[in-house]
Design an enzyme around this catalytic site. Structure first.
Site, PDB file in Angstrom:
ATOM      1  N   ASP A  98       8.448  -9.271  -3.772  1.00 37.92           N
ATOM      2  CA  ASP A  98       7.217  -9.705  -4.389  1.00 37.92           C
ATOM      3  C   ASP A  98       7.221 -10.591  -5.418  1.00 37.92           C
ATOM      4  OD1 ASP A  98       8.408  -7.717  -6.068  1.00 37.92           O
ATOM      5  OD2 ASP A  98       6.660  -6.319  -5.401  1.00 37.92           O
ATOM      6  N   ASP A 110       2.758   5.533  -8.664  1.00 39.60           N
ATOM      7  CA  ASP A 110       1.941   5.958  -7.504  1.00 39.60           C
ATOM      8  C   ASP A 110       2.444   6.030  -6.135  1.00 39.60           C
ATOM      9  OD1 ASP A 110       2.080   3.237  -6.871  1.00 39.60           O
ATOM     10  OD2 ASP A 110      -0.146   2.785  -7.285  1.00 39.60           O
ATOM     11  N   GLU A 113       0.325  -1.089  -2.518  1.00 37.48           N
ATOM     12  CA  GLU A 113      -0.433  -0.057  -3.123  1.00 37.48           C
ATOM     13  C   GLU A 113      -1.130   1.039  -2.226  1.00 37.48           C
ATOM     14  OE1 GLU A 113       0.069   0.053  -6.265  1.00 37.48           O
ATOM     15  OE2 GLU A 113      -0.508  -1.552  -7.337  1.00 37.48           O
TER      16      GLU A 113
HETATM   17  C1  GLP Z   1       6.569  -2.812  -9.615  1.00 34.20           C
HETATM   18  C2  GLP Z   1       7.336  -3.511  -8.412  1.00 34.20           C
HETATM   19  C3  GLP Z   1       7.939  -2.586  -7.841  1.00 34.20           C
HETATM   20  C4  GLP Z   1       8.829  -1.577  -8.488  1.00 34.20           C
HETATM   21  C5  GLP Z   1       7.863  -0.969  -9.612  1.00 34.20           C
HETATM   22  C6  GLP Z   1       8.506   0.205 -10.251  1.00 34.20           C
HETATM   23  O1  GLP Z   1       5.390  -2.413  -9.212  1.00 34.20           O
HETATM   24  N1  GLP Z   1       6.529  -4.426  -7.837  1.00 34.20           N
HETATM   25  O2  GLP Z   1       8.966  -3.180  -6.686  1.00 34.20           O
HETATM   26  O3  GLP Z   1       9.564  -0.586  -7.866  1.00 34.20           O
HETATM   27  O4  GLP Z   1       7.225  -1.902 -10.384  1.00 34.20           O
HETATM   28  O5  GLP Z   1       9.068  -0.390 -11.712  1.00 34.20           O
HETATM   29  P1  GLP Z   1      10.106   0.187 -12.665  1.00 34.20           P
HETATM   30  O6  GLP Z   1      11.481   0.331 -11.918  1.00 34.20           O
HETATM   31  O7  GLP Z   1      10.043  -0.539 -13.827  1.00 34.20           O
HETATM   32  O8  GLP Z   1       9.388   1.654 -12.756  1.00 34.20           O
END
Ligand code: GLP
Length: 260
Positions: free
Chosen positions: A67, A136, A143
């Site tokens: 993404d 979430d 989402e």
């Molecule tokens: C973002 C990314 C996800 C990732 C999430 C959690 O939303 N698009 O791919 O898993 O963050 O990030 P973190 O590992 O910093 O908690």
């Protein structure tokens, strides 16, 4: 689904890196799906170490990132392009032309998303997809209520995700509202999935993912539908699991299990 609980972030990261290295050792021209977020940082550091100290070779590897934020150019410090270059790509020998990351600044999002899907298919699909998880329960930027058949597309971020990711930006208002993301269906098409989760902030999402119903309210729960998904957590992220003893029993019994 295999669930492996490690004592801390470091051993979780090493275990995940070993799974990636195993794929590269059996298929040097593997297609890897890459994830961003703070959780996979340790995994990337370990892969860099394996590259530098044990010659783990990425010269024939192709990558596809999950993404990217819409509106952030590749040079923006909070873009996923920048993140990947900074934490991984500049430290290993993946040819730049083999690196694919969704564009956050294309002029035609539907056309770009279709092109990205076609390009994954041209390379024969993703051999191993690395995943993190949002608080979430989202994977990539899928989402809650994202279709479990969704493909790469533009997605509006949830308030929870904007709040979670605000820590990386100067102000909450600076967090992009939209992202371009592989869909849940795109992710489920990968041959192997490895999800890493660390910290108590992920405990609820991990319990829902592994032990809750398959639901678009927790898009990571779609991993239950995949035939080769591994979830690796640290202690804190595992605290909501009811069947923890069983996962540990399976893991301990694995070496002695009949191979054929
Ligand atoms: C973002 C990314 C996800 C990732 C999430 C959690 O939303 N698009 O791919 O898993 O963050 O990030 P973190 O590992 O910093 O908690």
């Amino acid at each position: 689904m295999e669930v492996i609980i490690h004592r801390d972030y470091q051993s979780m990261s090493k275990a995940a890196a070993l799974l990636v290295a195993e794929v590269l050792n059996t298929k040097p021209n593997a297609v890897l799906g890459m994830a961003t977020g703070s959780t996979p940082l340790g995994l990337y550091q370990e892969l860099v170490r394996l590259h530098k100290e044990q010659q783990l070779d990425f010269s024939r590897v192709t990558t596809f990132n999950l993404d990217e934020y819409v509106g952030l150019p590749a040079r923006h410090p909070q873009s996923y392009h920048y993140f990947m270059h900074e934490h991984f790509f500049q430290h290993v020998n993946i040819p730049p032309q083999n690196i694919n990351i969704p564009s956050g600044t294309t002029s035609n999002y539907p056309a770009f998303c279709q092109w990205y899907e076609n390009r994954i298919a041209e390379f024969g699909g993703i051999d191993l997809q690395i995943l993190g998880i949002g608080s979430d329960g989202h994977i990539a930027f899928n989402e809650p209520t994202s279709s479990l058949s969704s493909r790469t597309r533009l997605k509006t971020l949830s308030k929870q995700t904007i709040d979670d990711n605000a820590r990386f930006f100067d102000r909450r208002e600076d967090v992009p509202v939209y992202a371009i993301t592989m869909g849940v269906g795109t992710i489920l098409d990968a041959k192997k999935l490895v999800l890493v989760a660390s910290g108590k902030g992920k405990a609820r999402a991990i319990a829902q993912t592994i032990e809750g119903p398959v639901t678009s309210m927790v898009t990571a729960s779609a991993l239950q539908l995949h035939r080769d998904a591994t979830i690796i957590t640290d202690e804190e992220a595992a605290t909501g699991l009811k069947m923890r003893d069983y996962y540990e029993f399976i893991y301990a019994a694995k070496p002695a299990a009949p191979k054929s």
